[in-house]
Design a protein around this motif. Structure first.
Motif, short mmCIF file in Angstrom:
data_model
loop_
_atom_site.label_atom_id
_atom_site.label_comp_id
_atom_site.label_asym_id
_atom_site.label_seq_id
_atom_site.Cartn_x
_atom_site.Cartn_y
_atom_site.Cartn_z
N GLN A 47 0.84 -1.20 0.00
CA GLN A 47 0.00 0.00 0.00
C GLN A 47 0.87 1.26 0.00
O GLN A 47 0.55 2.26 -0.65
N ALA A 48 1.98 1.18 0.71
CA ALA A 48 2.88 2.34 0.77
C ALA A 48 3.49 2.62 -0.61
O ALA A 48 3.50 3.76 -1.08
N TYR A 49 3.96 1.57 -1.26
CA TYR A 49 4.54 1.77 -2.61
C TYR A 49 3.48 2.27 -3.59
O TYR A 49 3.74 3.14 -4.41
N ALA A 50 2.28 1.72 -3.47
CA ALA A 50 1.19 2.16 -4.37
C ALA A 50 0.87 3.62 -4.12
O ALA A 50 0.70 4.41 -5.06
N ALA A 51 0.82 4.02 -2.86
CA ALA A 51 0.49 5.41 -2.54
C ALA A 51 1.60 6.35 -3.02
O ALA A 51 1.33 7.42 -3.57
#
Lengths: 112, 117, 110
Positions: free
Chosen positions: A105-109
């Motif tokens: 989720q962090a990389y996607a954000a």
């Protein structure tokens, strides 16, 4: 581009920040009541830039020697610390508590 | 089941292994050649040493900093990702679940020594 | 023996460290804890430089980089120079890096 406010909504987010190509801290947000401050974030940004540079060298060398593709250019670096995890991409990053860290989720954000 | 076996059984993981901190040994499983695995272990060891040094420096300046001692790191490329916790490395394609890999690494290596020995 | 390096222009501190990073002896303007930290940093930095030189050799298939003999990190006002297990802290304004590196190389070979 995802703003810092949105990055701070990631699970366990303790700080969100931007940094220059040299690693100097730019705009940032820090969750209240935490132990992080601007000075420690600035040092963390330098760590991120240093490791993205090292990884870029490695990806370049690896792809030349093996003929494989897919590592270069480096898109991000994550430091898994004792309590906290920092995920950084080209010029932005987020610090999360280890127990709640959602790397995907962090990389996607950060890519958004 | 060993940690390395568990990792390479995951969808999208194409190699996993471990290296000695001294840099004189490595072992691995997966779909890469011995020579490429040797190179991978050299690179992972190098980055780990740098990351440990940086985390220690941060802790020197900010004693309450939650990053030290460093546990591991992740580097993400356009198609592939490399994860390292302690002295175990894992190469995966970006279709794999990074969270699943990290969860296994962090759980199984929670008690790994932070001494680079 | 290494104390004589303090006589070189610009050298503020000279330390000898063990292969595990522990301080063996040190001289100059830093206190004991500062020298311990400098020795520890130099030890870790040496390992990192060795690791990166190994990778450069591996990727380029060129000999000549490894094993690295030493390194210099140059800041705006000060530099840290190291050869073997010797490290010194140098004030840029007064120092001749060539002279210091030559002396370090000689002292490290004892």
């Amino acid at each position: 581009m995802t703003d810092l406010q949105t990055l701070m909504k990631l699970p366990g987010a303790l700080a969100a920040f931007e940094f220059s190509d040299r690693g100097e801290l730019g705009a940032h947000q820090i969750a209240p009541g935490g132990k992080l401050d601007a000075d420690s974030l600035d040092l963390l940004c330098h760590v991120c830039v240093a490791n993205i540079a090292i990884a870029t060298m490695q990806a370049r060398g690896w792809e030349k020697v093996t003929g494989a593709q897919g590592f270069y250019p480096i898109q991000g670096f994550t430091l898994v610390g004792f309590e906290w995890t920092a995920v950084a991409t080209e010029n932005r990053g987020v610090v999360m508590a280890n127990e709640q860290a959602d790397y995907e989720q962090a990389y996607a954000a950060l890519a958004g | 089941m060993s940690l390395i076996d568990e990792l390479v059984a995951l969808h999208g993981v194409f190699a996993a292994g471990e290296y000695s901190y001294r840099g004189d040994r490595f072992s691995y499983k997966g779909h890469v050649s011995e020579e490429h695995a040797r190179m991978a272990s050299i690179m992972c060891r190098a980055t780990s040493m740098g990351v440990h040094m940086q985390a220690d420096i941060m802790a020197g300046s900010y004693p309450e900093c939650g990053v030290a001692p460093a546990g591991g790191w992740v580097v993400r490329g356009p198609q592939f990702t490399v994860c390292v916790m302690a002295n175990v490395f894992c190469f995966l394609d970006n279709q794999a679940s990074l969270n699943a890999v990290m969860s296994i690494l962090r759980t199984r290596l929670a008690d790994a020594s932070s001494d680079l020995i | 023996m290494i104390k004589r390096l303090l006589a070189l222009d610009g050298v503020q501190v000279i330390c000898l460290f063990r292969d595990d990073g522990a301080l063996v002896e040190g001289y100059g303007v830093l206190d004991e804890s500062g020298m311990v930290r400098l020795a520890h940093f130099a030890h870790e930095y040496k390992r990192m430089v060795q690791a990166n030189a190994d990778q450069l050799s591996m990727f380029t298939q060129m000999r000549g980089w490894t094993p690295p003999r030493g390194w210099i990190v140059r800041g705006a006002g000060a530099s840290v120079c190291s050869v073997g297990n010797l490290v010194c802290l140098v004030e840029n304004r007064e120092a001749s890096l060539n002279e210091i590196m030559n002396e370090l190389r000689e002292a490290a070979s004892y």
